[in-house]
Design a protein around this motif. Structure first.
Motif, PDB file in Angstrom:
ATOM      1  N   PRO A   1       0.414  -1.196  -0.142  1.00  0.00           N
ATOM      2  CA  PRO A   1       0.241   0.090  -0.357  1.00  0.00           C
ATOM      3  C   PRO A   1       0.826   1.149  -0.031  1.00  0.00           C
ATOM      4  O   PRO A   1       0.473   1.943  -0.939  1.00  0.00           O
ATOM      5  CB  PRO A   1      -1.279  -0.236   0.982  1.00  0.00           C
ATOM      6  N   PHE A   2       1.803   1.583   0.593  1.00  0.00           N
ATOM      7  CA  PHE A   2       2.733   2.408   1.135  1.00  0.00           C
ATOM      8  C   PHE A   2       3.831   2.538  -0.391  1.00  0.00           C
ATOM      9  O   PHE A   2       3.444   4.158  -1.133  1.00  0.00           O
ATOM     10  CB  PHE A   2       3.763   2.795   2.273  1.00  0.00           C
ATOM     11  N   TRP A   3       3.985   2.069  -0.629  1.00  0.00           N
ATOM     12  CA  TRP A   3       4.753   1.929  -2.348  1.00  0.00           C
ATOM     13  C   TRP A   3       4.491   2.185  -3.300  1.00  0.00           C
ATOM     14  O   TRP A   3       4.593   3.181  -4.479  1.00  0.00           O
ATOM     15  CB  TRP A   3       5.958   0.171  -2.274  1.00  0.00           C
ATOM     16  N   SER A   4       3.503   1.634  -3.251  1.00  0.00           N
ATOM     17  CA  SER A   4       1.908   2.262  -4.229  1.00  0.00           C
ATOM     18  C   SER A   4       1.051   3.200  -4.283  1.00  0.00           C
ATOM     19  O   SER A   4       1.808   3.909  -5.033  1.00  0.00           O
ATOM     20  CB  SER A   4       0.660   1.117  -4.367  1.00  0.00           C
ATOM     21  N   LEU A   5       1.091   4.064  -3.437  1.00  0.00           N
ATOM     22  CA  LEU A   5       1.087   5.336  -3.265  1.00  0.00           C
ATOM     23  C   LEU A   5       1.983   6.078  -3.797  1.00  0.00           C
ATOM     24  O   LEU A   5       2.315   6.644  -4.855  1.00  0.00           O
ATOM     25  CB  LEU A   5       0.378   5.150  -1.816  1.00  0.00           C
ATOM     26  N   ILE A   6       3.661   5.734  -3.695  1.00  0.00           N
ATOM     27  CA  ILE A   6       4.453   6.604  -4.247  1.00  0.00           C
ATOM     28  C   ILE A   6       4.409   7.212  -5.218  1.00  0.00           C
ATOM     29  O   ILE A   6       4.915   7.353  -5.763  1.00  0.00           O
ATOM     30  CB  ILE A   6       5.162   6.105  -2.919  1.00  0.00           C
ATOM     31  N   SER A   7       4.486   5.603  -5.701  1.00  0.00           N
ATOM     32  CA  SER A   7       4.236   5.233  -6.895  1.00  0.00           C
ATOM     33  C   SER A   7       3.098   6.225  -8.226  1.00  0.00           C
ATOM     34  O   SER A   7       3.574   5.882  -9.252  1.00  0.00           O
ATOM     35  CB  SER A   7       4.921   3.801  -7.231  1.00  0.00           C
ATOM     36  N   ASP A   8       2.355   5.882  -7.338  1.00  0.00           N
ATOM     37  CA  ASP A   8       0.995   5.752  -8.223  1.00  0.00           C
ATOM     38  C   ASP A   8       1.706   7.882  -8.594  1.00  0.00           C
ATOM     39  O   ASP A   8       1.429   7.690  -9.519  1.00  0.00           O
ATOM     40  CB  ASP A   8      -0.340   6.545  -7.324  1.00  0.00           C
ATOM     41  N   PHE A   9       2.004   8.440  -7.390  1.00  0.00           N
ATOM     42  CA  PHE A   9       2.220   9.764  -7.810  1.00  0.00           C
ATOM     43  C   PHE A   9       3.870   9.634  -8.740  1.00  0.00           C
ATOM     44  O   PHE A   9       3.985  10.802  -8.913  1.00  0.00           O
ATOM     45  CB  PHE A   9       2.466  10.829  -6.336  1.00  0.00           C
ATOM     46  N   ARG A  10       4.781   8.740  -8.195  1.00  0.00           N
ATOM     47  CA  ARG A  10       6.118   9.118  -8.399  1.00  0.00           C
ATOM     48  C   ARG A  10       5.558   9.054 -10.469  1.00  0.00           C
ATOM     49  O   ARG A  10       6.127   9.705 -11.466  1.00  0.00           O
ATOM     50  CB  ARG A  10       6.937   8.595  -7.921  1.00  0.00           C
ATOM     51  N   MET A  11       4.325   7.915 -11.042  1.00  0.00           N
ATOM     52  CA  MET A  11       4.388   7.814 -12.295  1.00  0.00           C
ATOM     53  C   MET A  11       3.574   8.953 -12.769  1.00  0.00           C
ATOM     54  O   MET A  11       3.654   9.525 -14.200  1.00  0.00           O
ATOM     55  CB  MET A  11       4.118   6.560 -12.484  1.00  0.00           C
ATOM     56  N   TRP A  12       2.709   9.455 -12.087  1.00  0.00           N
ATOM     57  CA  TRP A  12       1.650  10.449 -12.597  1.00  0.00           C
ATOM     58  C   TRP A  12       3.016  12.139 -12.723  1.00  0.00           C
ATOM     59  O   TRP A  12       2.946  12.564 -13.793  1.00  0.00           O
ATOM     60  CB  TRP A  12       1.273  11.115 -11.446  1.00  0.00           C
ATOM     61  N   ALA A  13       4.268  12.184 -11.084  1.00  0.00           N
ATOM     62  CA  ALA A  13       4.982  12.567 -11.831  1.00  0.00           C
ATOM     63  C   ALA A  13       5.710  12.952 -13.383  1.00  0.00           C
ATOM     64  O   ALA A  13       6.039  13.860 -14.032  1.00  0.00           O
ATOM     65  CB  ALA A  13       6.146  13.208 -10.788  1.00  0.00           C
ATOM     66  N   CYS A  14       6.746  11.899 -13.510  1.00  0.00           N
ATOM     67  CA  CYS A  14       6.815  11.471 -14.827  1.00  0.00           C
ATOM     68  C   CYS A  14       5.950  11.371 -15.605  1.00  0.00           C
ATOM     69  O   CYS A  14       7.266  12.107 -16.880  1.00  0.00           O
ATOM     70  CB  CYS A  14       7.345   9.704 -14.675  1.00  0.00           C
ATOM     71  N   TRP A  15       4.983  11.046 -15.557  1.00  0.00           N
ATOM     72  CA  TRP A  15       4.381  11.433 -17.097  1.00  0.00           C
ATOM     73  C   TRP A  15       3.826  12.922 -17.413  1.00  0.00           C
ATOM     74  O   TRP A  15       4.144  13.497 -17.905  1.00  0.00           O
ATOM     75  CB  TRP A  15       3.207  11.158 -16.665  1.00  0.00           C
ATOM     76  N   LEU A  16       3.662  13.847 -16.556  1.00  0.00           N
ATOM     77  CA  LEU A  16       4.459  15.099 -16.471  1.00  0.00           C
ATOM     78  C   LEU A  16       5.211  15.551 -16.863  1.00  0.00           C
ATOM     79  O   LEU A  16       5.387  17.127 -17.966  1.00  0.00           O
ATOM     80  CB  LEU A  16       3.565  16.155 -15.080  1.00  0.00           C
ATOM     81  N   LEU A  17       6.323  15.480 -16.130  1.00  0.00           N
ATOM     82  CA  LEU A  17       7.270  16.121 -16.915  1.00  0.00           C
ATOM     83  C   LEU A  17       8.039  15.101 -17.829  1.00  0.00           C
ATOM     84  O   LEU A  17       9.194  15.551 -18.507  1.00  0.00           O
ATOM     85  CB  LEU A  17       8.347  15.675 -15.663  1.00  0.00           C
ATOM     86  N   GLY A  18       7.279  14.489 -19.104  1.00  0.00           N
ATOM     87  CA  GLY A  18       8.212  13.716 -19.897  1.00  0.00           C
ATOM     88  C   GLY A  18       8.819  13.017 -19.849  1.00  0.00           C
ATOM     89  O   GLY A  18       9.013  12.699 -21.017  1.00  0.00           O
ATOM     90  N   THR A  19       9.239  12.119 -18.602  1.00  0.00           N
ATOM     91  CA  THR A  19       9.781  11.095 -18.380  1.00  0.00           C
ATOM     92  C   THR A  19       9.309   9.511 -18.428  1.00  0.00           C
ATOM     93  O   THR A  19      10.184   9.441 -17.722  1.00  0.00           O
ATOM     94  CB  THR A  19      10.822  11.178 -17.108  1.00  0.00           C
ATOM     95  N   ILE A  20       8.665   9.641 -18.390  1.00  0.00           N
ATOM     96  CA  ILE A  20       7.034   8.291 -18.199  1.00  0.00           C
ATOM     97  C   ILE A  20       8.111   6.715 -18.907  1.00  0.00           C
ATOM     98  O   ILE A  20       8.320   6.088 -18.743  1.00  0.00           O
ATOM     99  CB  ILE A  20       5.998   8.256 -18.325  1.00  0.00           C
ATOM    100  N   ASN A  21       8.098   7.802 -20.468  1.00  0.00           N
ATOM    101  CA  ASN A  21       8.472   6.698 -22.118  1.00  0.00           C
ATOM    102  C   ASN A  21      10.427   5.829 -21.002  1.00  0.00           C
ATOM    103  O   ASN A  21      10.669   4.763 -21.356  1.00  0.00           O
ATOM    104  CB  ASN A  21       8.916   6.838 -22.929  1.00  0.00           C
ATOM    105  N   THR A  22      10.803   7.344 -20.775  1.00  0.00           N
ATOM    106  CA  THR A  22      12.260   6.750 -20.264  1.00  0.00           C
ATOM    107  C   THR A  22      12.039   5.043 -18.999  1.00  0.00           C
ATOM    108  O   THR A  22      12.961   4.706 -19.567  1.00  0.00           O
ATOM    109  CB  THR A  22      12.692   7.877 -19.709  1.00  0.00           C
ATOM    110  N   GLU A  23      11.637   6.029 -17.925  1.00  0.00           N
ATOM    111  CA  GLU A  23      11.518   5.340 -17.229  1.00  0.00           C
ATOM    112  C   GLU A  23      10.600   3.628 -17.360  1.00  0.00           C
ATOM    113  O   GLU A  23      11.024   2.780 -16.795  1.00  0.00           O
ATOM    114  CB  GLU A  23      10.368   5.517 -15.727  1.00  0.00           C
TER     115      GLU A  23
END
Length: 120
Positions: free
Chosen positions: A83-105
């Motif tokens: 639960p905790f890692w997933s919550l962190i990762s939800d927002f990390r993935m969202w931030a990567c999307w906004l920053l344009g780095t999701i495809n790299t990740e």
């Protein structure tokens, strides 16, 4: 893509696992929608001093994400085991999307996915 059967024991191992569990672009889109809705509702709750809206914010965040897992990705949300890692990762993935780095990740996590625009 073949997924490892061993569950992650550290967050460093969890992040690629999390991305692999979100390999379908429409699952990620539903997560982005849920994360954005929940943050907006939390902001409104804070601005209006209405803590009763927090439950709606949680529902708005998890609802679309879980729809994506059950009906698009056809897997069980990582939230139930991590639960905790997933919550962190939800927002990390969202931030990567906004920053344009999701495809790299996604590439670093060996997630094969169609070429998509940055905000997809």
């Amino acid at each position: 893509m073949a997924r490892s059967k061993a569950l992650p024991t550290t967050y460093r191992e969890f992040w690629p696992y999390y991305l692999q569990e979100h390999s379908a672009v429409n699952t990620r889109r539903l997560h982005y929608l849920g994360s954005t809705l929940s943050l907006c509702i939390f902001a409104v709750a804070a601005a209006l001093g209405r803590p009763s809206l927090l439950a709606i914010g949680l529902l708005a965040g998890y609802g679309p994400a879980w729809v994506g897992h059950y009906f698009v990705e056809c897997n069980r949300p990582a939230t139930f085991k991590f639960p905790f890692w997933s919550l962190i990762s939800d927002f990390r993935m969202w931030a990567c999307w906004l920053l344009g780095t999701i495809n790299t990740e996604l590439a670093k996590a060996s997630v094969s996915q169609p070429a998509v625009a940055t905000l997809s």
